[in-house]
Write an enzyme that holds these catalytic residues in place. Sequence first.
Site, PDB file in Angstrom:
ATOM      1  N   ILE A  12       0.849  -1.202   0.000  1.00 40.28           N
ATOM      2  CA  ILE A  12       0.000   0.000   0.000  1.00 40.28           C
ATOM      3  C   ILE A  12       0.887   1.256   0.000  1.00 40.28           C
ATOM      4  O   ILE A  12       0.589   2.251  -0.661  1.00 40.28           O
ATOM      5  CB  ILE A  12      -0.963  -0.012   1.205  1.00 40.28           C
ATOM      6  N   ASP A  31      11.952   2.234   5.554  1.00 35.60           N
ATOM      7  CA  ASP A  31      11.470   0.847   5.478  1.00 35.60           C
ATOM      8  C   ASP A  31      12.670  -0.043   5.764  1.00 35.60           C
ATOM      9  O   ASP A  31      13.767   0.210   5.258  1.00 35.60           O
ATOM     10  CB  ASP A  31      10.896   0.565   4.075  1.00 35.60           C
ATOM     11  N   LYS A  84       1.711  -7.917   9.336  1.00 40.04           N
ATOM     12  CA  LYS A  84       0.265  -7.898   9.005  1.00 40.04           C
ATOM     13  C   LYS A  84      -0.382  -9.251   8.784  1.00 40.04           C
ATOM     14  O   LYS A  84      -1.540  -9.291   8.359  1.00 40.04           O
ATOM     15  CB  LYS A  84       0.065  -7.041   7.756  1.00 40.04           C
ATOM     16  N   SER A 124      -7.215  -1.076  10.484  1.00 43.47           N
ATOM     17  CA  SER A 124      -7.771  -2.177   9.695  1.00 43.47           C
ATOM     18  C   SER A 124      -9.210  -2.431  10.128  1.00 43.47           C
ATOM     19  O   SER A 124      -9.559  -2.251  11.297  1.00 43.47           O
ATOM     20  CB  SER A 124      -6.929  -3.427   9.964  1.00 43.47           C
ATOM     21  N   TYR A 148      -2.691  -9.838  15.769  1.00 45.17           N
ATOM     22  CA  TYR A 148      -2.500  -8.763  14.788  1.00 45.17           C
ATOM     23  C   TYR A 148      -3.565  -7.675  14.972  1.00 45.17           C
ATOM     24  O   TYR A 148      -3.264  -6.479  15.063  1.00 45.17           O
ATOM     25  CB  TYR A 148      -2.571  -9.319  13.355  1.00 45.17           C
ATOM     26  N   LYS A 152      -3.533  -3.404  16.207  1.00 48.22           N
ATOM     27  CA  LYS A 152      -4.174  -2.240  15.576  1.00 48.22           C
ATOM     28  C   LYS A 152      -5.118  -1.557  16.579  1.00 48.22           C
ATOM     29  O   LYS A 152      -5.165  -0.325  16.666  1.00 48.22           O
ATOM     30  CB  LYS A 152      -4.954  -2.671  14.328  1.00 48.22           C
ATOM     31  N   TYR A 176      -8.731   0.072   6.766  1.00 46.91           N
ATOM     32  CA  TYR A 176      -8.841  -0.479   5.406  1.00 46.91           C
ATOM     33  C   TYR A 176      -9.680  -1.744   5.440  1.00 46.91           C
ATOM     34  O   TYR A 176      -9.538  -2.559   6.333  1.00 46.91           O
ATOM     35  CB  TYR A 176      -7.485  -0.890   4.830  1.00 46.91           C
ATOM     36  N   PHE A 177     -10.434  -1.953   4.367  1.00 51.63           N
ATOM     37  CA  PHE A 177     -11.141  -3.224   4.203  1.00 51.63           C
ATOM     38  C   PHE A 177     -10.190  -4.170   3.441  1.00 51.63           C
ATOM     39  O   PHE A 177      -9.102  -4.414   3.930  1.00 51.63           O
ATOM     40  CB  PHE A 177     -12.548  -2.975   3.644  1.00 51.63           C
ATOM     41  N   ASN A 178     -10.509  -4.711   2.293  1.00 48.51           N
ATOM     42  CA  ASN A 178      -9.597  -5.705   1.686  1.00 48.51           C
ATOM     43  C   ASN A 178      -8.920  -5.131   0.440  1.00 48.51           C
ATOM     44  O   ASN A 178      -9.488  -5.192  -0.661  1.00 48.51           O
ATOM     45  CB  ASN A 178     -10.375  -6.972   1.336  1.00 48.51           C
ATOM     46  N   ASN A 197      -1.441 -15.587   1.989  1.00 49.28           N
ATOM     47  CA  ASN A 197      -2.524 -15.829   2.954  1.00 49.28           C
ATOM     48  C   ASN A 197      -3.841 -15.301   2.419  1.00 49.28           C
ATOM     49  O   ASN A 197      -4.900 -15.776   2.784  1.00 49.28           O
ATOM     50  CB  ASN A 197      -2.241 -15.081   4.265  1.00 49.28           C
TER      51      ASN A 197
HETATM   52  P1  NAD Z   1       3.487  -4.606   3.478  1.00 52.66           P
HETATM   53  O1  NAD Z   1       4.077  -5.682   4.311  1.00 52.66           O
HETATM   54  O2  NAD Z   1       3.557  -4.751   2.002  1.00 52.66           O
HETATM   55  O3  NAD Z   1       4.112  -3.199   3.880  1.00 52.66           O
HETATM   56  C1  NAD Z   1       4.604  -2.940   5.175  1.00 52.66           C
HETATM   57  C2  NAD Z   1       6.014  -2.405   5.004  1.00 52.66           C
HETATM   58  O4  NAD Z   1       6.540  -2.081   6.297  1.00 52.66           O
HETATM   59  C3  NAD Z   1       6.970  -3.441   4.387  1.00 52.66           C
HETATM   60  O5  NAD Z   1       7.655  -2.822   3.327  1.00 52.66           O
HETATM   61  C4  NAD Z   1       7.914  -3.807   5.526  1.00 52.66           C
HETATM   62  O6  NAD Z   1       9.218  -4.102   5.046  1.00 52.66           O
HETATM   63  C5  NAD Z   1       7.877  -2.550   6.370  1.00 52.66           C
HETATM   64  N1  NAD Z   1       8.148  -2.740   7.808  1.00 52.66           N
HETATM   65  C6  NAD Z   1       7.583  -3.630   8.651  1.00 52.66           C
HETATM   66  N2  NAD Z   1       8.040  -3.443   9.899  1.00 52.66           N
HETATM   67  C7  NAD Z   1       8.918  -2.393   9.844  1.00 52.66           C
HETATM   68  C8  NAD Z   1       9.709  -1.710  10.806  1.00 52.66           C
HETATM   69  N3  NAD Z   1       9.689  -2.065  12.095  1.00 52.66           N
HETATM   70  N4  NAD Z   1      10.487  -0.696  10.394  1.00 52.66           N
HETATM   71  C9  NAD Z   1      10.514  -0.335   9.086  1.00 52.66           C
HETATM   72  N5  NAD Z   1       9.790  -0.938   8.140  1.00 52.66           N
HETATM   73  C10 NAD Z   1       8.987  -1.954   8.516  1.00 52.66           C
HETATM   74  O7  NAD Z   1       1.956  -4.429   3.939  1.00 52.66           O
HETATM   75  P2  NAD Z   1       0.788  -3.571   3.301  1.00 52.66           P
HETATM   76  O8  NAD Z   1      -0.226  -4.510   2.796  1.00 52.66           O
HETATM   77  O9  NAD Z   1       1.327  -2.514   2.434  1.00 52.66           O
HETATM   78  O10 NAD Z   1       0.183  -2.936   4.634  1.00 52.66           O
HETATM   79  C11 NAD Z   1       0.575  -1.657   5.101  1.00 52.66           C
HETATM   80  C12 NAD Z   1      -0.120  -1.385   6.404  1.00 52.66           C
HETATM   81  O11 NAD Z   1      -1.526  -1.493   6.234  1.00 52.66           O
HETATM   82  C13 NAD Z   1       0.225  -2.372   7.527  1.00 52.66           C
HETATM   83  O12 NAD Z   1       0.316  -1.655   8.737  1.00 52.66           O
HETATM   84  C14 NAD Z   1      -0.952  -3.317   7.541  1.00 52.66           C
HETATM   85  O13 NAD Z   1      -1.149  -3.869   8.828  1.00 52.66           O
HETATM   86  C15 NAD Z   1      -2.087  -2.374   7.174  1.00 52.66           C
HETATM   87  N6  NAD Z   1      -3.222  -3.069   6.568  1.00 52.66           N
HETATM   88  C16 NAD Z   1      -3.026  -3.871   5.478  1.00 52.66           C
HETATM   89  C17 NAD Z   1      -4.098  -4.545   4.924  1.00 52.66           C
HETATM   90  C18 NAD Z   1      -3.910  -5.488   3.754  1.00 52.66           C
HETATM   91  O14 NAD Z   1      -4.756  -6.363   3.554  1.00 52.66           O
HETATM   92  N7  NAD Z   1      -2.858  -5.360   2.971  1.00 52.66           N
HETATM   93  C19 NAD Z   1      -5.384  -4.367   5.451  1.00 52.66           C
HETATM   94  C20 NAD Z   1      -5.553  -3.529   6.557  1.00 52.66           C
HETATM   95  C21 NAD Z   1      -4.457  -2.885   7.107  1.00 52.66           C
HETATM   96  C1  WQD Z   2     -10.954 -13.159   1.991  1.00 50.05           C
HETATM   97  C2  WQD Z   2     -11.973 -14.269   1.801  1.00 50.05           C
HETATM   98  C3  WQD Z   2     -11.476 -16.244   3.080  1.00 50.05           C
HETATM   99  C4  WQD Z   2      -7.756 -17.196   0.934  1.00 50.05           C
HETATM  100  C5  WQD Z   2      -7.431 -10.279   5.961  1.00 50.05           C
HETATM  101  C6  WQD Z   2      -7.151  -9.885   7.380  1.00 50.05           C
HETATM  102  C7  WQD Z   2      -7.606  -8.486   7.629  1.00 50.05           C
HETATM  103  C8  WQD Z   2      -7.008  -7.526   6.592  1.00 50.05           C
HETATM  104  C9  WQD Z   2      -7.228  -8.001   5.189  1.00 50.05           C
HETATM  105  C10 WQD Z   2      -5.011  -6.565   7.485  1.00 50.05           C
HETATM  106  C11 WQD Z   2     -12.356 -14.981   3.102  1.00 50.05           C
HETATM  107  C12 WQD Z   2     -11.377 -16.528   1.602  1.00 50.05           C
HETATM  108  C13 WQD Z   2      -8.923 -16.621   1.395  1.00 50.05           C
HETATM  109  C14 WQD Z   2      -7.826 -18.440   0.241  1.00 50.05           C
HETATM  110  C15 WQD Z   2     -10.229 -18.394   0.486  1.00 50.05           C
HETATM  111  N1  WQD Z   2      -5.607  -7.396   6.736  1.00 50.05           N
HETATM  112  N2  WQD Z   2     -10.139 -17.200   1.165  1.00 50.05           N
HETATM  113  N3  WQD Z   2      -9.067 -18.984   0.048  1.00 50.05           N
HETATM  114  O1  WQD Z   2      -9.480 -12.642   5.927  1.00 50.05           O
HETATM  115  O2  WQD Z   2     -11.024 -10.913   4.893  1.00 50.05           O
HETATM  116  O3  WQD Z   2      -8.837 -10.221   5.756  1.00 50.05           O
HETATM  117  O4  WQD Z   2      -6.797  -9.358   5.074  1.00 50.05           O
HETATM  118  O5  WQD Z   2      -5.479  -5.801   8.274  1.00 50.05           O
HETATM  119  O6  WQD Z   2      -7.219  -8.161   8.909  1.00 50.05           O
HETATM  120  O7  WQD Z   2      -7.837 -10.781   8.248  1.00 50.05           O
HETATM  121  O8  WQD Z   2      -8.904 -11.531   3.698  1.00 50.05           O
HETATM  122  O9  WQD Z   2      -8.041 -12.290   1.538  1.00 50.05           O
HETATM  123  O10 WQD Z   2      -7.497 -13.635   3.602  1.00 50.05           O
HETATM  124  O11 WQD Z   2      -9.833 -13.642   2.724  1.00 50.05           O
HETATM  125  O12 WQD Z   2     -11.315 -18.943   0.282  1.00 50.05           O
HETATM  126  O13 WQD Z   2      -6.812 -19.018  -0.159  1.00 50.05           O
HETATM  127  O14 WQD Z   2     -11.385 -15.272   0.963  1.00 50.05           O
HETATM  128  O15 WQD Z   2     -12.041 -17.319   3.768  1.00 50.05           O
HETATM  129  O16 WQD Z   2     -13.711 -15.340   2.996  1.00 50.05           O
HETATM  130  P1  WQD Z   2      -9.652 -11.420   5.137  1.00 50.05           P
HETATM  131  P2  WQD Z   2      -8.455 -12.791   2.863  1.00 50.05           P
END
Ligand code: NAD
Ligand code: WQD
Length: 337
Positions: A12, A31, A84, A124, A148, A152, A176-178, A197
């Site tokens: 992101i 980073d 995450k 999140s 996790y 948050k 954020y949602f997904n 995952n």
């Molecule tokens: P990401 O892992 O791609 O990005 C996180 C970055 O932070 C990585 O580049 C990692 O190297 C860096 N990092 C981790 N710990 C660090 C530290 N202690 N010091 C410096 N750098 C560090 O993840 P993302 O999907 O881009 O997510 C960004 C943020 O959004 C996270 O906080 C995550 O929890 C949150 N978030 C993500 C999602 C999602 O589904 N991707 C959903 C909700 C919230």
């Molecule tokens: C989506 C749907 C699964 C993988 C997670 C974190 C959440 C946020 C976003 C950070 C669900 C199904 C998944 C697979 C499947 N992250 N699924 N087969 O669980 O909604 O959210 O990521 O904050 O905190 O929990 O996202 O993409 O893992 O799953 O059927 O191989 O897909 O059961 O219904 P989720 P996801």
Amino acid sequence: MAILITGGAGYIGSHTCVRLIESGYDVVVIDNLDNSSAESLRRVEAIVGKKVPFYQNDVRDKDALRRIFTENRIDAVIHFAGLKAVGESAKIPVAYYDNNLISTLYLLEVMAEFDVKRLVFSSSATVYGLSKTMPLVEDMPLGAINPYGRTKYFIEEMLRDLYASDDGWSLALLRYFNPIGAHESGTIGENPRGIPNNLMPYISQVAVGRLPHLNVYGNDYDTVDGTGVRDYIHVVDLAEGHVKAVAWALEHTGCEPFNLGTGKGCSVLQLKDAFEQASGVKIPYVIAPRRPGDPDTVYADASKAKAVLGWEAQRDIAQMCVDTWRWQKNNPNGFES
Ligand code: NAD
Ligand code: WQD
């Protein structure tokens, strides 16, 4: 205006760097590359045609933070850095509390030292826990259900306490949602380490032949087709939400949560079908047992972000799939291609 982006090399963060620079901001990235690669920032530079100042440091290194604030005139911070993976957080909770909580505490301390009091935080939808009422609205009770999610939730609580103690802070808590999708250039995107995952990177790795088939976790949920329903949001829409949140934080004080979602639900099989449509590639799947802790349906009420930030998601599921496919097809092994 210069914005410090922690975790700016990540999924992101990299997309947000692009949209911030395109909106006229200077960005500085810290980073530790724990879950990302320097190549993503090189590609950000190629998209925007500009160097991105980069510090390869851990946010828990206070001296490194002080050096960044000394060498750059930072106006606001977006804090993405953190671990995450929900499943991993149950196996190594201490590492999650250490990374996510300590990095935020140290960041807040150094920001206060330098009198920079504007922060956009990556929260999140997971902070809502297993709420049965949909859509999720910002003032609903919170209750994370895994380590996790609790990191948050605890950070949100820290930020609320901070604001209660000093109303000079501006704190935007973005739930954020997904997030799925990729930049329209197809040069940056999600690059998970190991077996993904999350659903979308799993589907796209099946499409390029890295994985044999998709496991659909449960088809007996109370949903349109029995599979889990989520609010998928294009990562570029999310990035644009950060640009709006930074603008809000620069102009207001307060501590406000905002849902960043589309407000629409999409099932696992609907997403798979949309991806097949976008890519022309068949995604074989098997029905597997439910994944523990998965709710049946999650989607946002995103009206607060629209009313307060002037932000609304623009891109639909088809666009999310087209952009994910372009990224995955051009980079079958991610940044290691
Ligand atoms: P990401 O892992 O791609 O990005 C996180 C970055 O932070 C990585 O580049 C990692 O190297 C860096 N990092 C981790 N710990 C660090 C530290 N202690 N010091 C410096 N750098 C560090 O993840 P993302 O999907 O881009 O997510 C960004 C943020 O959004 C996270 O906080 C995550 O929890 C949150 N978030 C993500 C999602 C999602 O589904 N991707 C959903 C909700 C919230
Ligand atoms: C989506 C749907 C699964 C993988 C997670 C974190 C959440 C946020 C976003 C950070 C669900 C199904 C998944 C697979 C499947 N992250 N699924 N087969 O669980 O909604 O959210 O990521 O904050 O905190 O929990 O996202 O993409 O893992 O799953 O059927 O191989 O897909 O059961 O219904 P989720 P996801």
